[in-house]
Write a protein that holds these residues in place. Structure first.
Motif, PDB file in Angstrom:
ATOM      1  N   ALA A 671       0.835  -1.205   0.000  1.00 60.23           N
ATOM      2  CA  ALA A 671       0.000   0.000   0.000  1.00 60.23           C
ATOM      3  C   ALA A 671       0.866   1.250   0.000  1.00 60.23           C
ATOM      4  O   ALA A 671       0.561   2.239  -0.684  1.00 60.23           O
ATOM      5  N   HIS A 672       1.966   1.238   0.777  1.00 62.66           N
ATOM      6  CA  HIS A 672       2.916   2.354   0.764  1.00 62.66           C
ATOM      7  C   HIS A 672       3.455   2.586  -0.637  1.00 62.66           C
ATOM      8  O   HIS A 672       3.476   3.721  -1.138  1.00 62.66           O
ATOM      9  N   ARG A 673       3.922   1.517  -1.268  1.00 66.01           N
ATOM     10  CA  ARG A 673       4.511   1.639  -2.594  1.00 66.01           C
ATOM     11  C   ARG A 673       3.538   2.229  -3.593  1.00 66.01           C
ATOM     12  O   ARG A 673       3.869   3.144  -4.357  1.00 66.01           O
ATOM     13  N   PHE A 674       2.325   1.709  -3.574  1.00 64.87           N
ATOM     14  CA  PHE A 674       1.329   2.159  -4.540  1.00 64.87           C
ATOM     15  C   PHE A 674       0.932   3.607  -4.279  1.00 64.87           C
ATOM     16  O   PHE A 674       0.839   4.420  -5.213  1.00 64.87           O
ATOM     17  N   ALA A 675       0.721   3.972  -3.017  1.00 69.19           N
ATOM     18  CA  ALA A 675       0.304   5.340  -2.686  1.00 69.19           C
ATOM     19  C   ALA A 675       1.412   6.339  -2.998  1.00 69.19           C
ATOM     20  O   ALA A 675       1.179   7.378  -3.633  1.00 69.19           O
ATOM     21  N   ILE A 676       2.624   6.050  -2.555  1.00 74.69           N
ATOM     22  CA  ILE A 676       3.723   6.989  -2.763  1.00 74.69           C
ATOM     23  C   ILE A 676       4.062   7.105  -4.249  1.00 74.69           C
ATOM     24  O   ILE A 676       4.315   8.198  -4.765  1.00 74.69           O
ATOM     25  N   GLY A 677       4.064   5.979  -4.959  1.00 76.23           N
ATOM     26  CA  GLY A 677       4.361   6.026  -6.383  1.00 76.23           C
ATOM     27  C   GLY A 677       3.341   6.833  -7.159  1.00 76.23           C
ATOM     28  O   GLY A 677       3.689   7.616  -8.052  1.00 76.23           O
ATOM     29  N   THR A 678       2.061   6.657  -6.829  1.00 77.18           N
ATOM     30  CA  THR A 678       1.019   7.420  -7.510  1.00 77.18           C
ATOM     31  C   THR A 678       1.128   8.896  -7.175  1.00 77.18           C
ATOM     32  O   THR A 678       0.949   9.769  -8.035  1.00 77.18           O
ATOM     33  N   HIS A 679       1.418   9.202  -5.909  1.00 77.02           N
ATOM     34  CA  HIS A 679       1.590  10.600  -5.506  1.00 77.02           C
ATOM     35  C   HIS A 679       2.758  11.243  -6.252  1.00 77.02           C
ATOM     36  O   HIS A 679       2.667  12.383  -6.722  1.00 77.02           O
ATOM     37  N   ARG A 680       3.859  10.520  -6.386  1.00 79.54           N
ATOM     38  CA  ARG A 680       5.014  11.067  -7.102  1.00 79.54           C
ATOM     39  C   ARG A 680       4.692  11.312  -8.570  1.00 79.54           C
ATOM     40  O   ARG A 680       5.120  12.316  -9.151  1.00 79.54           O
ATOM     41  N   ALA A 681       3.957  10.386  -9.169  1.00 75.88           N
ATOM     42  CA  ALA A 681       3.575  10.564 -10.576  1.00 75.88           C
ATOM     43  C   ALA A 681       2.702  11.802 -10.745  1.00 75.88           C
ATOM     44  O   ALA A 681       2.863  12.574 -11.694  1.00 75.88           O
ATOM     45  N   ARG A 682       1.797  12.014  -9.797  1.00 75.92           N
ATOM     46  CA  ARG A 682       0.925  13.188  -9.879  1.00 75.92           C
ATOM     47  C   ARG A 682       1.718  14.470  -9.632  1.00 75.92           C
ATOM     48  O   ARG A 682       1.502  15.487 -10.295  1.00 75.92           O
ATOM     49  N   ARG A 683       2.646  14.416  -8.682  1.00 75.34           N
ATOM     50  CA  ARG A 683       3.458  15.591  -8.388  1.00 75.34           C
ATOM     51  C   ARG A 683       4.353  15.944  -9.575  1.00 75.34           C
ATOM     52  O   ARG A 683       4.548  17.113  -9.910  1.00 75.34           O
ATOM     53  N   LYS A 684       4.896  14.917 -10.222  1.00 66.46           N
ATOM     54  CA  LYS A 684       5.732  15.152 -11.394  1.00 66.46           C
ATOM     55  C   LYS A 684       4.929  15.800 -12.511  1.00 66.46           C
ATOM     56  O   LYS A 684       5.419  16.682 -13.225  1.00 66.46           O
ATOM     57  N   LYS A 685       3.699  15.363 -12.652  1.00 67.62           N
ATOM     58  CA  LYS A 685       2.839  15.954 -13.673  1.00 67.62           C
ATOM     59  C   LYS A 685       2.570  17.423 -13.378  1.00 67.62           C
ATOM     60  O   LYS A 685       2.514  18.258 -14.283  1.00 67.62           O
ATOM     61  N   GLU A 686       2.407  17.755 -12.091  1.00 71.87           N
ATOM     62  CA  GLU A 686       2.183  19.145 -11.715  1.00 71.87           C
ATOM     63  C   GLU A 686       3.412  19.999 -12.019  1.00 71.87           C
ATOM     64  O   GLU A 686       3.296  21.153 -12.419  1.00 71.87           O
ATOM     65  N   PHE A 687       4.617  19.414 -11.812  1.00 72.22           N
ATOM     66  CA  PHE A 687       5.838  20.160 -12.072  1.00 72.22           C
ATOM     67  C   PHE A 687       5.951  20.560 -13.532  1.00 72.22           C
ATOM     68  O   PHE A 687       6.463  21.629 -13.860  1.00 72.22           O
ATOM     69  N   THR A 688       5.522  19.675 -14.421  1.00 68.87           N
ATOM     70  CA  THR A 688       5.674  19.916 -15.858  1.00 68.87           C
ATOM     71  C   THR A 688       4.436  20.573 -16.474  1.00 68.87           C
ATOM     72  O   THR A 688       4.367  20.715 -17.683  1.00 68.87           O
ATOM     73  N   LYS A 689       3.509  20.966 -15.659  1.00 71.42           N
ATOM     74  CA  LYS A 689       2.281  21.569 -16.172  1.00 71.42           C
ATOM     75  C   LYS A 689       2.562  22.963 -16.702  1.00 71.42           C
ATOM     76  O   LYS A 689       3.282  23.752 -16.091  1.00 71.42           O
ATOM     77  N   SER A 690       2.004  23.278 -17.844  1.00 68.30           N
ATOM     78  CA  SER A 690       2.213  24.574 -18.483  1.00 68.30           C
ATOM     79  C   SER A 690       0.954  25.423 -18.357  1.00 68.30           C
ATOM     80  O   SER A 690      -0.165  24.888 -18.371  1.00 68.30           O
TER      81      SER A 690
END
Length: 746
Positions: A671-690
């Motif tokens: 559950a940790h792996r899945f939650a943290i990985g999904t959060h990182r993917a979403r955060r990365k998407k926010e970083f590259t948002k234009s």
């Protein structure tokens, strides 16, 4: 002349001589008292629809009263096939149960039987009827792509739709197999693997050029003509001309050595060694089979395993195992035939398909695959020679894989039993759901649910929840857990026909925006996240009406797997009066073999606060009969000193060597792996948002045009309207839209 009753099959419909095999049954204990009434109703429903069934080839669907598609079948004569269900007796128990649940039917006519097979396969994959053989773990296969849309072609791994111009080589059984092959191909042919944007912006060669993995076309280290020769050699090698390529390189190495150009000779020697490594790592390579897929099925303890080996260009490109869901009474040949048809629904078939069982519809299957591929596809069950050896090897692998799977399932059942004993749960645990939250100071907050059962982690049932409530204080873990649990179990209560209180959070449950692999990278959503209910399943649209996901397309328009407009039409009729659902008839769970959607245990990652929040959220939606356990990290957050919270008991710890403790730790860590990985993917998407992403009506092409003209999004926001209108690829209306977006407050 004898007249036939309108509600009986005519004499020329020989039910006993049906060319279609009857659906095999399962030994269910159905007594006459419980089955006679529903069976008679089902027979009358089928009789009503039989009057309008087409005589020619086609596909039929049997639909329950709640809109669930029970079975999808095909027939050379649909009317003849439907008539076989109208006998009041002589059915296997499984067919009797299917007939009893039938409330309506839908027919689709096709011109040929192969077209009917293609359409049947598409509908089975789309609707997932519980009485059909179902292919599970339907992930796309990776390919090697050699592009053709650039002056310096790129070699790369590809998965998904083939939208880019180029040559595709595969399939490979796994991403690891593609990675190993690409690594060796780069050493052998020095082709670039970088993206086009990276290529265009290079001013000096990258590290891959320095370590002899790329020829450096980006900075002119090699001419485009010489690079094109490397591309041709790579293409020939992947196309099966490996011997010719190796002979050519060996000849060039000899010439270089004769000219005392030992550095070039050494480079050619290394390239030849890389080619040898590719061929040597493929395992068994057939001598007489250039291109083939080898299918072998094994059966043990009512479970099936299908092992597939992929042979391309005379090389073994790996194997993959599948575990189709099928009734225990089905023969291996029947399961294999249905599986192969579904397997090639969205994949190109090779010129040869080898099976270890001689399926009854082999000729029809070959014709259907040939129609779809646009070339001849042979389906064979070899009896001798090298092809038989390949099939036998695949069968041995299938048996070994199935044995391991059953052993793992038995071990998993023991762990689930230990879990129930540790938490005082007296009923068998079939589904465990574990919940965790992930955020940074309340930003990009998500909730995650992972699911485990007797077959291990059920990744197709994983879900993430975007935390949407505006009333939550950023970082409020208790409030986030309440929202996640309330949304999850409100949906469960709705699916089970319960009444959800009005206080329930109005946001619907979301499927995960990204499935996350073990290394934390986002995967394709379709590969790992599937809906609980089949997409496109018929829904009630009013009393006595049936609905088809193909309705509204016209007669045969857009039917998947059928060329042009060859489906004659969709025949729908008014259904008989509504019948009670299986739950109302007291027949219990609709499909006892299916993985349940209702958990037997809920595990919360957190302490007493999260535990109480979870119980309150579930009580709000009327779910109070599911045990809830919370696991809190121990002192110093040491693994093995966790504290457990269970209703009606004081907080406790498990023994340090308790197998249940290790099992819970595995669940929590996943559950940790899945939650943290999904959060990182979403955060990365926010970083590259234009900022340009926020402008409705401006797509990727126009964004690229604006950035190419102005350089940055900030420069676009400061540009004058006249300058925006002069941008190539941007019309006046779009220019005004962009200008208004950035200047509406000014």
């Amino acid at each position: 002349m004898t007249k036939h009753p309108v509600d009986a099959p005519p004499d020329d419909v020989d039910v006993s001589d049906d060319s279609e095999q009857s659906l095999p049954g399962i030994d269910l204990d159905l007594s006459a008292e419980t089955a006679a009434g529903p069976l008679a109703r089902g027979v009358e429903v089928i009789r009503t629809y039989w009057k309008h069934a087409p005589f020619g080839p086609g596909v039929y669907r049997m639909i329950a009263v709640d809109g669930e598609v029970l079975y999808v079948g095909k027939a050379k004569s649909v009317k003849k096939r439907i008539a076989s269900y109208m006998r009041g007796e002589g059915h296997t128990n499984r067919i009797a149960r299917m007939i009893a649940l039938t409330a309506s039917m839908v027919f689709v006519s096709t011109e040929t039987e192969p077209e009917a097979l293609l359409l049947e396969t598409n509908l089975i994959k789309q609707l997932k009827p519980r009485f059909n053989v179902l292919m599970r773990d339907d992930k796309s296969f990776p390919y090697i792509l050699l592009t053709r849309d650039h002056a310096a072609p790129q070699i790369a791994k590809h998965r998904g739709a083939r939208n880019r111009k180029g040559d595709y080589f595969g399939p490979f059984a796994s991403a690891q197999a593609v990675g190993r092959t690409l690594n060796a191909l780069q050493r052998a042919f020095l082709l670039r693997s970088c993206t086009d944007s990276y290529y265009e912006n290079r001013t000096r060669p990258c590290l891959l050029f320095q370590i002899k993995r790329c020829a450096g076309p980006c900075t002119g280290e090699i001419s485009h003509a010489d690079y094109g020769e490397l591309v041709r050699e790579a293409h020939d090698f992947l196309s099966g001309k490996s011997r010719a390529v190796r002979d050519l390189l060996a000849h060039e190495m000899g010439e270089a050595a004769e000219k005392l150009d030992f550095e070039r000779a050494a480079r050619l020697r290394d390239r030849i060694a890389a080619l040898s490594a590719i061929q040597g790592s493929q395992g068994v390579n057939p001598r007489s089979v250039e291109e083939a897929d080898v299918f072998a099925i094994a059966e043990e303890a009512g479970q099936f395993c299908v092992e597939i080996f992929f042979f391309r260009t005379g090389q073994n490109w790996g194997n993959r195992a599948y575990f189709p869901r099928a009734d225990k009474s089905l023969s291996k040949a029947e399961v294999l035939g249905a599986f192969v048809a579904q397997f090639y629904d969205e994949r190109p078939a090779p010129s040869l398909v080898l099976l270890n069982e001689d399926v009854d519809e082999r000729v029809v299957l070959s014709a259907a695959l040939s129609t779809r591929a646009g070339r001849k596809v042979e389906v064979a069950a070899p009896q001798r020679g090298e092809k038989r050896e390949l099939v036998d090897q695949a069968a041995a692998n299938a048996r070994q894989t199935l044995s391991r799977k059953l052993a793992e399932a038995a071990s998993q059942e023991k762990l689930l039993g230990a879990l129930g004993q540790a938490f005082g749960i007296d009923r068998p645990i079939r589904r465990v759901e574990v919940y965790d939250n992930s955020h940074i100071m309340g930003t990009n907050a998500i909730g995650a649910m992972i699911v485990a059962g007797r077959n291990g982690f059920m990744k197709t049932h994983y879900r993430t929840f975007n935390i949407k409530s505006q009333e939550l204080t950023p970082g409020d873990d208790f409030g986030m857990m309440r929202e996640v649990l309330r949304r999850r179990f409100a949906r469960l209560a709705k699916e089970e026909g319960g009444i959800v209180p009005a206080s329930t959070d109005p946001h619907p449950e979301e499927a995960a925006s990204a499935a996350v692999s073990k290394d934390g990278r986002a995967e394709n959503v379709g590969d790992a996240i599937l809906r609980d209910a089949p997409d496109g399943a018929p829904q009630d649209e009013g009393p006595g009406l049936t609905h088809s996901p193909l309705a509204g397309r016209g007669q045969g328009e857009g039917l998947p797997g059928v060329e042009g407009n060859k489906a004659a039409g969709l025949l729908q009729s008014q259904a008989p009066s509504p019948q009670p659902s299986p739950r109302e008839r007291g027949e219990g769970e609709a499909d006892p073999d299916a993985f349940p959607s209702r958990p037997d245990l809920v595990v919360i990652d957190g302490g007493k606060g999260q535990f109480e929040a979870a119980r309150a959220a579930m009580a709000d939606v009327g779910v109070t009969d599911i045990p809830v356990v919370s696991i809190a990290k121990g002192a110093d957050r040491d693994s093995g000193r966790e504290m457990f919270f269970v209703a009606g008991r004081e907080p406790f710890r498990m023994g340090p060597r308790d197998p249940a403790l290790y099992f819970v730790q595995r669940l929590r860590d996943e559950a940790h792996r899945f939650a943290i990985g999904t959060h990182r993917a979403r955060r990365k998407k926010e970083f590259t948002k234009s900022p340009l992403d926020e402008i409705a009506g401006v797509g990727p092409a126009r964004k690229r045009a604006l950035l190419a003209a102005f350089g940055t999004a900030k420069a676009v926001s400061q540009a004058a309207l006249a300058d925006l209108e002069k941008t190539p690829g941007v019309n006046a209306a779009t220019a005004r839209l962009v200008y208004a977006h950035f200047h509406e407050k000014g």
